[in-house]
Design an enzyme around this catalytic site. Sequence first.
Site, PDB file in Angstrom:
ATOM      1  N   ARG A  70      32.564  10.538  51.273  1.00  0.00           N
ATOM      2  CA  ARG A  70      33.706  11.070  52.402  1.00  0.00           C
ATOM      3  C   ARG A  70      35.049  10.888  51.696  1.00  0.00           C
ATOM      4  O   ARG A  70      35.849  11.543  51.701  1.00  0.00           O
ATOM      5  CB  ARG A  70      33.662  10.259  53.692  1.00  0.00           C
ATOM      6  CG  ARG A  70      32.267  10.474  54.432  1.00  0.00           C
ATOM      7  CD  ARG A  70      31.972  11.514  55.107  1.00  0.00           C
ATOM      8  NE  ARG A  70      31.510  12.764  54.355  1.00  0.00           N
ATOM      9  CZ  ARG A  70      30.558  12.853  53.984  1.00  0.00           C
ATOM     10  NH1 ARG A  70      29.629  11.975  54.093  1.00  0.00           N
ATOM     11  NH2 ARG A  70      30.046  13.954  53.364  1.00  0.00           N
TER      12      ARG A  70
ATOM     13  N   GLY B 122      40.550  20.138  68.222  1.00  0.00           N
ATOM     14  CA  GLY B 122      39.488  20.207  67.442  1.00  0.00           C
ATOM     15  C   GLY B 122      38.752  19.089  67.618  1.00  0.00           C
ATOM     16  O   GLY B 122      38.148  18.366  66.693  1.00  0.00           O
ATOM     17  N   THR B 123      38.523  18.655  68.937  1.00  0.00           N
ATOM     18  CA  THR B 123      37.389  17.604  69.272  1.00  0.00           C
ATOM     19  C   THR B 123      36.421  18.169  70.274  1.00  0.00           C
ATOM     20  O   THR B 123      36.636  18.790  71.163  1.00  0.00           O
ATOM     21  CB  THR B 123      38.113  16.375  69.659  1.00  0.00           C
ATOM     22  OG1 THR B 123      37.227  15.459  69.944  1.00  0.00           O
ATOM     23  CG2 THR B 123      39.177  16.595  70.565  1.00  0.00           C
ATOM     24  N   SER B 124      35.248  17.675  69.965  1.00  0.00           N
ATOM     25  CA  SER B 124      34.181  18.323  70.958  1.00  0.00           C
ATOM     26  C   SER B 124      33.945  17.488  72.093  1.00  0.00           C
ATOM     27  O   SER B 124      33.218  17.896  73.035  1.00  0.00           O
ATOM     28  CB  SER B 124      32.527  17.793  70.151  1.00  0.00           C
ATOM     29  OG  SER B 124      32.481  16.598  69.834  1.00  0.00           O
TER      30      SER B 124
ATOM     31  N   CYS C 108      40.642 -12.974  49.766  1.00  0.00           N
ATOM     32  CA  CYS C 108      39.830 -14.258  49.627  1.00  0.00           C
ATOM     33  C   CYS C 108      38.941 -14.257  48.550  1.00  0.00           C
ATOM     34  O   CYS C 108      38.199 -15.412  48.310  1.00  0.00           O
ATOM     35  CB  CYS C 108      39.105 -14.223  51.094  1.00  0.00           C
ATOM     36  SG  CYS C 108      37.676 -13.091  51.045  1.00  0.00           S
TER      37      CYS C 108
ATOM     38  N   LEU D 147      38.001  25.558  68.553  1.00  0.00           N
ATOM     39  CA  LEU D 147      37.466  26.673  68.203  1.00  0.00           C
ATOM     40  C   LEU D 147      36.173  27.216  69.058  1.00  0.00           C
ATOM     41  O   LEU D 147      36.498  28.556  69.498  1.00  0.00           O
ATOM     42  CB  LEU D 147      36.309  26.514  66.928  1.00  0.00           C
ATOM     43  CG  LEU D 147      35.872  27.408  66.244  1.00  0.00           C
ATOM     44  CD1 LEU D 147      36.962  28.308  65.756  1.00  0.00           C
ATOM     45  CD2 LEU D 147      34.924  27.042  64.989  1.00  0.00           C
TER      46      LEU D 147
ATOM     47  N   ASP E 152      40.472  10.864  57.782  1.00  0.00           N
ATOM     48  CA  ASP E 152      40.917  11.307  56.556  1.00  0.00           C
ATOM     49  C   ASP E 152      42.389  11.135  56.727  1.00  0.00           C
ATOM     50  O   ASP E 152      43.035  10.696  57.715  1.00  0.00           O
ATOM     51  CB  ASP E 152      40.567  12.718  56.384  1.00  0.00           C
ATOM     52  CG  ASP E 152      41.220  13.532  57.611  1.00  0.00           C
ATOM     53  OD1 ASP E 152      42.533  13.593  57.700  1.00  0.00           O
ATOM     54  OD2 ASP E 152      40.440  14.206  58.269  1.00  0.00           O
TER      55      ASP E 152
ATOM     56  N   HIS F  47      40.123   5.434  65.028  1.00  0.00           N
ATOM     57  CA  HIS F  47      38.869   5.232  64.636  1.00  0.00           C
ATOM     58  C   HIS F  47      38.786   4.762  62.876  1.00  0.00           C
ATOM     59  O   HIS F  47      37.884   4.735  62.144  1.00  0.00           O
ATOM     60  CB  HIS F  47      37.802   6.526  64.382  1.00  0.00           C
ATOM     61  CG  HIS F  47      37.510   6.918  65.781  1.00  0.00           C
ATOM     62  ND1 HIS F  47      36.861   8.077  66.103  1.00  0.00           N
ATOM     63  CD2 HIS F  47      37.302   6.166  67.031  1.00  0.00           C
ATOM     64  CE1 HIS F  47      36.557   7.976  67.306  1.00  0.00           C
ATOM     65  NE2 HIS F  47      36.863   6.976  67.910  1.00  0.00           N
TER      66      HIS F  47
HETATM   67  P1  NAD Z   1      33.228  16.950  66.256  1.00  0.00           P
HETATM   68  O1  NAD Z   1      32.394  17.215  64.932  1.00  0.00           O
HETATM   69  O2  NAD Z   1      32.117  16.082  67.257  1.00  0.00           O
HETATM   70  O3  NAD Z   1      33.818  18.290  66.829  1.00  0.00           O
HETATM   71  C1  NAD Z   1      34.622  18.924  66.112  1.00  0.00           C
HETATM   72  C2  NAD Z   1      35.088  20.047  67.180  1.00  0.00           C
HETATM   73  O4  NAD Z   1      35.931  20.797  66.269  1.00  0.00           O
HETATM   74  C3  NAD Z   1      34.044  21.054  67.835  1.00  0.00           C
HETATM   75  O5  NAD Z   1      34.228  21.141  69.241  1.00  0.00           O
HETATM   76  C4  NAD Z   1      34.029  22.262  66.979  1.00  0.00           C
HETATM   77  O6  NAD Z   1      34.049  23.270  67.824  1.00  0.00           O
HETATM   78  C5  NAD Z   1      35.515  22.176  66.703  1.00  0.00           C
HETATM   79  N1  NAD Z   1      35.981  22.828  65.580  1.00  0.00           N
HETATM   80  C6  NAD Z   1      35.252  23.452  64.182  1.00  0.00           C
HETATM   81  N2  NAD Z   1      35.792  23.869  63.580  1.00  0.00           N
HETATM   82  C7  NAD Z   1      37.304  24.254  63.745  1.00  0.00           C
HETATM   83  C8  NAD Z   1      38.385  24.620  63.451  1.00  0.00           C
HETATM   84  N3  NAD Z   1      38.605  25.435  62.463  1.00  0.00           N
HETATM   85  N4  NAD Z   1      39.354  24.936  64.376  1.00  0.00           N
HETATM   86  C9  NAD Z   1      39.410  24.078  65.798  1.00  0.00           C
HETATM   87  N5  NAD Z   1      38.271  23.471  66.064  1.00  0.00           N
HETATM   88  C10 NAD Z   1      37.225  23.339  65.219  1.00  0.00           C
HETATM   89  O7  NAD Z   1      34.345  15.799  66.105  1.00  0.00           O
HETATM   90  P2  NAD Z   1      35.052  14.690  66.848  1.00  0.00           P
HETATM   91  O8  NAD Z   1      35.371  15.407  68.314  1.00  0.00           O
HETATM   92  O9  NAD Z   1      36.354  14.375  65.919  1.00  0.00           O
HETATM   93  O10 NAD Z   1      34.001  13.570  66.880  1.00  0.00           O
HETATM   94  C11 NAD Z   1      34.354  12.604  66.686  1.00  0.00           C
HETATM   95  C12 NAD Z   1      34.104  11.691  65.739  1.00  0.00           C
HETATM   96  O11 NAD Z   1      33.811  12.309  64.477  1.00  0.00           O
HETATM   97  C13 NAD Z   1      35.024  10.759  65.330  1.00  0.00           C
HETATM   98  O12 NAD Z   1      34.650   9.302  65.384  1.00  0.00           O
HETATM   99  C14 NAD Z   1      35.726  10.904  63.894  1.00  0.00           C
HETATM  100  O13 NAD Z   1      36.085   9.761  63.280  1.00  0.00           O
HETATM  101  C15 NAD Z   1      34.366  11.711  63.228  1.00  0.00           C
HETATM  102  N6  NAD Z   1      34.894  12.495  62.098  1.00  0.00           N
HETATM  103  C16 NAD Z   1      36.061  12.596  61.529  1.00  0.00           C
HETATM  104  C17 NAD Z   1      36.233  13.465  60.228  1.00  0.00           C
HETATM  105  C18 NAD Z   1      37.318  13.334  59.848  1.00  0.00           C
HETATM  106  O14 NAD Z   1      38.220  12.557  59.388  1.00  0.00           O
HETATM  107  N7  NAD Z   1      37.876  14.470  58.803  1.00  0.00           N
HETATM  108  C19 NAD Z   1      35.374  14.419  60.107  1.00  0.00           C
HETATM  109  C20 NAD Z   1      33.935  14.345  60.962  1.00  0.00           C
HETATM  110  C21 NAD Z   1      33.810  13.605  61.717  1.00  0.00           C
END
Ligand code: NAD
Length: 234
Positions: free
Chosen positions: A59, A176-178, A139, A203, A94, A109
């Site tokens: 990652r 962008g969060t589920s 350390c 999305l 990221d 996170h």
């Molecule tokens: P998730 O994977 O649960 O949900 C992602 C959401 O983004 C979904 O609802 C999806 O429909 C939507 N999505 C997908 N592509 C999209 C786009 N192009 N534009 C807009 N929306 C889009 O992710 P989350 O809710 O962030 O889950 C939480 C956990 O996942 C966190 O703990 C986080 O740390 C971790 N995570 C982080 C990364 C990163 O740092 N890039 C990547 C993957 C997961």
Amino acid sequence: MGTFERIVILTGAGLSAESGLGTFRDEDGLWTKYDLADVATPEGFARNPALVQDFYNQRRRGAAAASPNAGHAALARLEKEYPGDVLTVTQNIDPLHEAAGTERLIHMHGELLQALCALCGDRHRWTEDITAELACPACAEIGGLRPDVVWFGEMPYHMERIYAALAACDLFVSIGTSGTVYPAAGFVAEARQAGAHTVELNLEPSDGVSMFHEVIHGPATEVVPAYVERLLSG
Ligand code: NAD
């Protein structure tokens, strides 16, 4: 659209999807390839540290090679140009918000590009792989370094600051969060109780979609710049 004095933005993996970083829960997401209990819990790390380090080393390489997209750039622009207060809270580990120029940022996170020494608690910026043979720069103990990310079952960072900002905000935007991972999934309810207007940019409808006053569905690189433009043009 009225003017807002204090905006809290919550971002998730969907914002970075178009930068080439996989989300977790989508159809081809990371959780379909890895078991969450193996790579994102303290128990998984205790069972098989090499597997977990390898997962985050991959990652970290991916994140270091990725560039911010138009969604990250629009949020950095909002922070700079908006006359009110803007705080960005990200679940993403990221570095793409900061790469785009966002400064008022909370990584709730943790951060992939940071190592935490489980033995002394020190944190260090870390862009290389983490392995069991490495010594902590503070350390000097060997084997205590881990990615500074919050695993399931661990306490997210800076929660007091986040709840204080939610209690005082008048606009909350979730991007962008589920809406499946708590406590972040509960932020919309906190903001509503504070009387804030709540907006989802995603999305597709998230699990918490009914909690939002306004929902705009589409890819982040389109809907985020358009929404920021609306906020900036008053
Ligand atoms: P998730 O994977 O649960 O949900 C992602 C959401 O983004 C979904 O609802 C999806 O429909 C939507 N999505 C997908 N592509 C999209 C786009 N192009 N534009 C807009 N929306 C889009 O992710 P989350 O809710 O962030 O889950 C939480 C956990 O996942 C966190 O703990 C986080 O740390 C971790 N995570 C982080 C990364 C990163 O740092 N890039 C990547 C993957 C997961």
